[in-house]
Design a protein around this motif. Structure first.
Motif, PDB file in Angstrom:
ATOM      1  N   SER A 177       8.530  -2.602   3.533  1.00  0.00           N
ATOM      2  CA  SER A 177       8.385  -3.656   2.529  1.00  0.00           C
ATOM      3  C   SER A 177       6.932  -4.103   2.517  1.00  0.00           C
ATOM      4  O   SER A 177       6.177  -3.789   3.446  1.00  0.00           O
ATOM      5  CB  SER A 177       9.306  -4.843   2.845  1.00  0.00           C
ATOM      6  N   SER A 185       5.288  -4.847  -4.570  1.00  0.00           N
ATOM      7  CA  SER A 185       5.532  -3.429  -4.346  1.00  0.00           C
ATOM      8  C   SER A 185       4.475  -2.597  -5.064  1.00  0.00           C
ATOM      9  O   SER A 185       3.972  -2.973  -6.127  1.00  0.00           O
ATOM     10  CB  SER A 185       6.927  -3.053  -4.853  1.00  0.00           C
ATOM     11  N   GLN A 186       4.135  -1.446  -4.474  1.00  0.00           N
ATOM     12  CA  GLN A 186       3.145  -0.562  -5.076  1.00  0.00           C
ATOM     13  C   GLN A 186       3.778   0.466  -6.014  1.00  0.00           C
ATOM     14  O   GLN A 186       3.081   1.321  -6.559  1.00  0.00           O
ATOM     15  CB  GLN A 186       2.352   0.149  -3.976  1.00  0.00           C
ATOM     16  N   VAL A 187       5.075   0.385  -6.198  1.00  0.00           N
ATOM     17  CA  VAL A 187       5.751   1.311  -7.106  1.00  0.00           C
ATOM     18  C   VAL A 187       5.553   0.840  -8.544  1.00  0.00           C
ATOM     19  O   VAL A 187       5.856  -0.309  -8.868  1.00  0.00           O
ATOM     20  CB  VAL A 187       7.255   1.397  -6.788  1.00  0.00           C
ATOM     21  N   GLY A 233       9.710   3.118  -3.104  1.00  0.00           N
ATOM     22  CA  GLY A 233       8.717   2.168  -2.632  1.00  0.00           C
ATOM     23  C   GLY A 233       8.441   2.217  -1.147  1.00  0.00           C
ATOM     24  O   GLY A 233       7.715   1.375  -0.622  1.00  0.00           O
ATOM     25  N   TYR A 234       9.006   3.207  -0.438  1.00  0.00           N
ATOM     26  CA  TYR A 234       8.767   3.336   0.998  1.00  0.00           C
ATOM     27  C   TYR A 234       7.621   4.315   1.249  1.00  0.00           C
ATOM     28  O   TYR A 234       7.559   5.382   0.632  1.00  0.00           O
ATOM     29  CB  TYR A 234      10.025   3.839   1.711  1.00  0.00           C
TER      30      TYR A 234
END
Length: 230
Positions: free
Chosen positions: A196, A54-56, A168-169
């Motif tokens: 995702s 995830s990029q969060v 995270g979207y």
């Protein structure tokens, strides 16, 4: 003369030697087997591809409404090969049926630059399809633009704001320039919902001759985690 029978003694020595051999063999197997297991496990873990993350960012606490929106990395998300299967409706873009294929995203300049390309190769009810995209993504401006050429006989431009949330979207909502096909003026919108690191949904709406945008189907794209672009 006294004769002593040593038969039983010799048999006893053989039994003791046999028991000693079995004990040594069992001890060897006990120590060697775990080592072999560790080696097999290490090899299997080494061969296992690393999954996208995830990029969060991990803030070490629950997110707050005042937290900044995470910056989307085009490289980390899109680069590589994705497969899809699309149930297309009957319409101006072609006959109804299943379109199945893949799209490969690549960088076209040095790391850190804003330019990319994507090539879709697929087969549909009307035959083979090739779609080429030239993409520019401005990370600071949270904007993506692309020039699309479709082998079915049309080309157009699109531009999209890149949005996201703290869950995270990310979303890319592409607005398309008008183009002419079969004597009609067409505009296409694409809504990419990146739900995702391994899947995103592409929903398409189409406007004909200035009419309202109507649903033209959608498809899920799944990433090839092996990293191959073939």
């Amino acid at each position: 003369m006294l004769v002593v029978d040593h038969t039983q003694e010799r048999q006893a020595r053989k039994v003791r030697k046999g028991n000693l051999f079995l004990a040594v063999f069992a001890a060897f197997a006990f120590f060697v087997q775990p080592v072999r297991g560790v080696r097999v496990q290490a090899v299997s873990q080494h061969d296992k591809p690393q999954l996208p993350k995830s990029q969060v960012p991990d803030l070490g606490r629950p997110t707050r409404v005042t937290d900044d929106q995470p910056v989307f990395s085009f490289d980390e998300y899109f680069l590589g090969r994705w497969t899809f299967e699309w149930e297309a409706p009957e319409g101006v873009l072609g006959p109804a049926g299943t379109i199945k294929g893949s799209i490969v995203y690549k960088r076209v300049d040095d790391a850190g630059g804003p330019f990319y390309e994507a090539v879709t190769t697929a087969t549909g009810p009307g035959g083979p399809i090739t779609i080429k995209e030239s993409i520019a993504y401005r990370k600071e401006g949270k904007t993506a633009a692309r020039w699309i050429t479709d082998s079915r006989g049309y080309s157009y431009q699109q531009i999209a704001p890149v949005g996201g949330d703290l869950g995270g979207y990310f979303n890319l909502y592409y607005e398309g320039s008008p183009f002419t096909l079969k004597g009609k003026t067409i505009r296409i919108k694409n809504a990419l919902r990146l739900t995702s690191p391994l899947r995103y949904r592409n929903a398409v709406t189409v406007s004909i001759d200035g009419g309202p945008f109507v649903n033209y189907g959608s498809a899920w794209f799944e990433k090839n985690v092996s990293g191959s672009t073939r």
